[in-house]
Write a protein that holds these residues in place. Structure first.
Motif, PDB file in Angstrom:
ATOM      1  N   GLU A  30       0.952  -4.738  -4.920  1.00 57.78           N
ATOM      2  CA  GLU A  30       0.594  -6.137  -5.158  1.00 57.78           C
ATOM      3  C   GLU A  30      -0.772  -6.294  -5.803  1.00 57.78           C
ATOM      4  N   ASN A  31      -1.719  -5.501  -5.359  1.00 55.85           N
ATOM      5  CA  ASN A  31      -3.095  -5.651  -5.810  1.00 55.85           C
ATOM      6  C   ASN A  31      -3.627  -4.305  -6.301  1.00 55.85           C
ATOM      7  N   PRO A  32      -3.614  -4.075  -7.627  1.00 58.96           N
ATOM      8  CA  PRO A  32      -4.082  -2.789  -8.137  1.00 58.96           C
ATOM      9  C   PRO A  32      -5.559  -2.519  -7.842  1.00 58.96           C
ATOM     10  N   GLU A  33      -6.307  -3.558  -7.461  1.00 60.28           N
ATOM     11  CA  GLU A  33      -7.730  -3.399  -7.134  1.00 60.28           C
ATOM     12  C   GLU A  33      -7.927  -2.806  -5.737  1.00 60.28           C
ATOM     13  N   LYS A  34      -6.890  -2.830  -4.914  1.00 55.94           N
ATOM     14  CA  LYS A  34      -6.996  -2.373  -3.525  1.00 55.94           C
ATOM     15  C   LYS A  34      -7.219  -0.857  -3.491  1.00 55.94           C
ATOM     16  N   ARG A  35      -8.136  -0.443  -2.625  1.00 54.27           N
ATOM     17  CA  ARG A  35      -8.429   0.984  -2.478  1.00 54.27           C
ATOM     18  C   ARG A  35      -7.249   1.693  -1.813  1.00 54.27           C
ATOM     19  N   MET A  36      -6.988   2.925  -2.251  1.00 52.99           N
ATOM     20  CA  MET A  36      -5.885   3.687  -1.674  1.00 52.99           C
ATOM     21  C   MET A  36      -6.124   3.968  -0.191  1.00 52.99           C
ATOM     22  N   GLU A  37      -7.378   4.167   0.204  1.00 53.57           N
ATOM     23  CA  GLU A  37      -7.684   4.403   1.620  1.00 53.57           C
ATOM     24  C   GLU A  37      -7.295   3.199   2.469  1.00 53.57           C
ATOM     25  N   ASP A  38      -7.536   1.994   1.946  1.00 52.06           N
ATOM     26  CA  ASP A  38      -7.176   0.783   2.686  1.00 52.06           C
ATOM     27  C   ASP A  38      -5.664   0.643   2.799  1.00 52.06           C
ATOM     28  N   LEU A  39      -4.955   0.962   1.733  1.00 50.13           N
ATOM     29  CA  LEU A  39      -3.501   0.909   1.767  1.00 50.13           C
ATOM     30  C   LEU A  39      -2.953   1.947   2.748  1.00 50.13           C
ATOM     31  N   GLY A  40      -3.543   3.155   2.724  1.00 50.88           N
ATOM     32  CA  GLY A  40      -3.138   4.192   3.671  1.00 50.88           C
ATOM     33  C   GLY A  40      -3.386   3.778   5.110  1.00 50.88           C
ATOM     34  N   SER A  41      -4.507   3.106   5.358  1.00 49.11           N
ATOM     35  CA  SER A  41      -4.802   2.608   6.708  1.00 49.11           C
ATOM     36  C   SER A  41      -3.779   1.567   7.138  1.00 49.11           C
ATOM     37  N   LYS A  42      -3.397   0.709   6.211  1.00 47.23           N
ATOM     38  CA  LYS A  42      -2.377  -0.312   6.510  1.00 47.23           C
ATOM     39  C   LYS A  42      -1.044   0.354   6.858  1.00 47.23           C
ATOM     40  N   TYR A  43      -0.647   1.350   6.077  1.00 44.39           N
ATOM     41  CA  TYR A  43       0.601   2.071   6.355  1.00 44.39           C
ATOM     42  C   TYR A  43       0.520   2.770   7.714  1.00 44.39           C
ATOM     43  N   PHE A  44      -0.609   3.415   7.980  1.00 46.87           N
ATOM     44  CA  PHE A  44      -0.790   4.130   9.235  1.00 46.87           C
ATOM     45  C   PHE A  44      -0.702   3.155  10.411  1.00 46.87           C
ATOM     46  N   ASP A  45      -1.392   2.003  10.300  1.00 48.85           N
ATOM     47  CA  ASP A  45      -1.365   0.999  11.364  1.00 48.85           C
ATOM     48  C   ASP A  45       0.050   0.469  11.594  1.00 48.85           C
ATOM     49  N   THR A  46       0.824   0.333  10.524  1.00 46.49           N
ATOM     50  CA  THR A  46       2.211  -0.104  10.659  1.00 46.49           C
ATOM     51  C   THR A  46       3.004   0.919  11.461  1.00 46.49           C
TER      52      THR A  46
END
Length: 173
Positions: free
Chosen positions: A140-156
């Motif tokens: 959705e947001n190409p500006e989003k850091r991969m670490e933040d996306l990974g944290s979101k996936y991990f939290d899910t």
């Protein structure tokens, strides 16, 4: 419910079921967006109905609370609830939590199957491995850091009980 007796072990331990109110409380506590879920006009009925279907099993309450709490509409919740039969609720709740995952998170979860059972993951290292494998592509947001996306996936995965927190020195799961 009894834990099976294995050779050369102590006596089986009887596990009691949760009472309905504790099952409902655990269900709501495990819903990641439980505030939105509670404000729904049908939420009290849904929670009561789920406590009955869950046969007061803690694992089922935890997993399905996470799944239903992550849904965005009452239609999605109803559809998810309709898929649950009370006969095989424990196994079905684990399957449902996997089915609910978006394809990107399924890929990350599948990667974890390369490790032996009961492997203890370091959150940061695992996210870096996912990054190295190319699993973390911001959609959705190409500006989003991969670490933040990974944290979101991990939290899910943690909220759906795919990972269990285990504290040993620095946080590992």
């Amino acid at each position: 419910m009894m834990v099976p007796q294995m050779p050369d072990t102590s006596q089986p331990y009887a596990i009691s079921m949760l009472d309905k109110s504790k099952c409902s409380d655990l269900f709501m506590e495990c819903a990641p967006s439980s505030k939105n879920f509670e404000s729904s006009p049908q939420s009290e009925h849904i929670v009561t109905e789920m406590a009955n279907k869950l046969q007061r099993l803690p694992l089922a309450a935890k997993v399905l609370g996470g799944v239903l709490g992550a849904t965005s509409s009452s239609e999605e919740r109803r559809s998810t609830m309709d898929r649950i039969s009370s006969v095989d609720v424990a196994l079905h709740s684990v399957q449902l939590s996997y089915d609910f995952l978006p394809p990107q998170i399924k890929e990350c979860f599948a990667y974890c199957s390369l490790y032996p059972k009961n492997w203890k993951f370091d959150r940061t290292k695992l996210i870096h491995f996912w990054m190295a494998e190319g699993f973390l592509e911001p959609q959705e947001n190409p500006e989003k850091r991969m670490e933040d996306l990974g944290s979101k996936y991990f939290d899910t995965l943690v909220s759906l009980s795919s990972f269990q927190e285990h504290k040993q020195g620095s946080k590992t799961y």
